[in-house]
Design a protein around this motif. Structure first.
Motif, mmCIF file in Angstrom:
data_model
loop_
_atom_site.group_PDB
_atom_site.id
_atom_site.type_symbol
_atom_site.label_atom_id
_atom_site.label_comp_id
_atom_site.label_asym_id
_atom_site.label_seq_id
_atom_site.Cartn_x
_atom_site.Cartn_y
_atom_site.Cartn_z
ATOM 1 N N GLU A 28 0.848 -1.191 0.000
ATOM 2 C CA GLU A 28 0.000 0.000 0.000
ATOM 3 C C GLU A 28 0.883 1.240 0.000
ATOM 4 N N PRO A 29 0.328 2.362 -0.501
ATOM 5 C CA PRO A 29 1.151 3.574 -0.622
ATOM 6 C C PRO A 29 1.760 4.053 0.706
ATOM 7 N N TRP A 30 1.048 3.933 1.826
ATOM 8 C CA TRP A 30 1.599 4.445 3.081
ATOM 9 C C TRP A 30 2.882 3.717 3.457
ATOM 10 N N ALA A 32 5.217 2.739 1.363
ATOM 11 C CA ALA A 32 6.303 3.382 0.620
ATOM 12 C C ALA A 32 6.680 4.710 1.274
ATOM 13 N N ALA A 33 5.688 5.439 1.775
ATOM 14 C CA ALA A 33 5.965 6.718 2.441
ATOM 15 C C ALA A 33 6.755 6.484 3.728
ATOM 16 N N ALA A 34 6.381 5.460 4.491
ATOM 17 C CA ALA A 34 7.086 5.150 5.740
ATOM 18 C C ALA A 34 8.533 4.764 5.440
#
Lengths: 127, 210
Positions: A28-30, A32-34
């Motif tokens: 999930e995108p979050w 990748a942000a983390a």
């Protein structure tokens, strides 16, 4: 941006989900942000590789892990949260308050508008 | 998990963050305030992993629609069921609708800001396309916005703009490129870019796909 992103030592983090060619993959995108935030903090010397490895390991070896590893990035985010609290960058309660604030902000944001922290109704009242 | 009306008159908020989504945003806020990270730099790193996020299974849906007329009809009638038949289901069991490009009509999906953007099917939206200014401009002047990004459509081609909601999300089925007869589904799926399923691009031709 810098080509060293993909060669960050964090790619060597324990149990990191990777594609066949060895790149990190994210469900999930979050996630990748983390991952990206952690890479930046490490690049800037906010914490060392061994500090990170130790924080992550502590989370990965907690007893209630899911057998299929689907909670890997939950552990990652918990490790990052503990590390920034241990380094006095934020406190646990401050972070928890912001988590709830972002959730209120998301639910108060109408369709088609960017989700911004200012959209939290309680935040506006306080001003 | 289905059977909702698609209207906005129920009490579901348009946007929702899971606990983990909110937690990562909270960390980002704290770290930005302390000057330790710059959200633009984070976006830039995430963009380098654009092809590594989510199952991105829309390309396989499009490839099957190109190669299998029966599936294509089903996708047109009931995209949610047709997509689910390939083993792909959304987290919240959201409804999908497939809009097909034709020689006369090009389709463009505009909602990439909301938490309702179907990244699991389409992959991450391009960063530039998430800017609020593009959303409004894409609605008013889709032809102009597409031209700016290198997609010049013939003047007589109609452009239809679709705005996904929390209950109904869109996937564009681009036109099948020429010279793709005889390719199998896997090779066809390689030609289906994220941009072509949002409508900001076309499917690649077989030569360009190499």
């Amino acid at each position: 941006m810098s080509a060293c992103n993909t060669t960050s030592p964090l790619v060597a983090s324990a149990q990191l989900p990777k594609s066949a060619d060895g790149d990190p993959v994210f469900a999930e995108p979050w996630q990748a942000a983390a991952f990206a935030m952690t890479v930046r903090l490490h690049e800037q010397g906010v914490f060392s590789w061994s500090e990170w490895a130790e924080a992550l390991s502590a989370e990965l070896h907690k007893p209630n892990r899911k057998a299929d590893g689907i909670d890997y990035y939950d552990c990652w985010v918990a490790a990052l949260s503990h590390l920034v609290a241990a380094l006095s960058i934020t406190s646990g309660p401050e972070l928890e308050a912001l988590v709830r604030s972002w959730q209120r902000a998301a639910e108060a944001t109408p369709h088609g508008k960017p989700i911004a922290l200012e959209n939290d109704p309680r935040r506006r009242e306080r001003k | 998990m289905s059977g909702h009306d698609h209207g906005h008159d129920d009490h579901h908020p348009d946007n929702h963050f899971t606990d983990m989504e909110a937690r990562v945003k909270a960390l980002e806020t704290v770290l930005t305030r302390k000057g330790l990270i710059d959200p633009a730099a984070i976006d830039a790193i995430v963009e380098t992993y654009e092809t590594k996020v989510g199952p991105r299974n829309g390309a396989r849906v499009v490839a099957k629609a190109w190669s299998d007329a029966g599936f294509s009809d089903w996708l047109k009638r009931d995209a949610t069921a047709a997509i689910a038949s390939l083993g792909f289901t959304g987290r919240q069991g959201e409804h999908m609708r497939a809009v097909f490009n034709t020689p006369d009509t090009h389709n463009l999906v505009v909602c990439t800001l909301c938490s309702c953007y179907p990244w699991a099917v389409l992959g991450l939206p391009p960063v530039w396309y998430k800017a609020p200014s593009y959303r409004s401009r894409a609605v008013i002047d889709p032809r102009g916005v597409l031209a700016e990004f290198g997609l010049a459509l013939p003047a007589d081609k109609k452009i239809r703009v679709w705005d996904s909601t929390a209950e109904l999300r869109y996937i564009v089925v681009p036109e099948r490129p020429d010279g793709t007869e005889g390719l199998d589904d896997e090779a066809l799926a390689d030609l289906v870019t994220r941009d072509s399923m949002i409508g900001t691009g076309l499917a690649l031709s077989p030569e360009a796909g190499r």
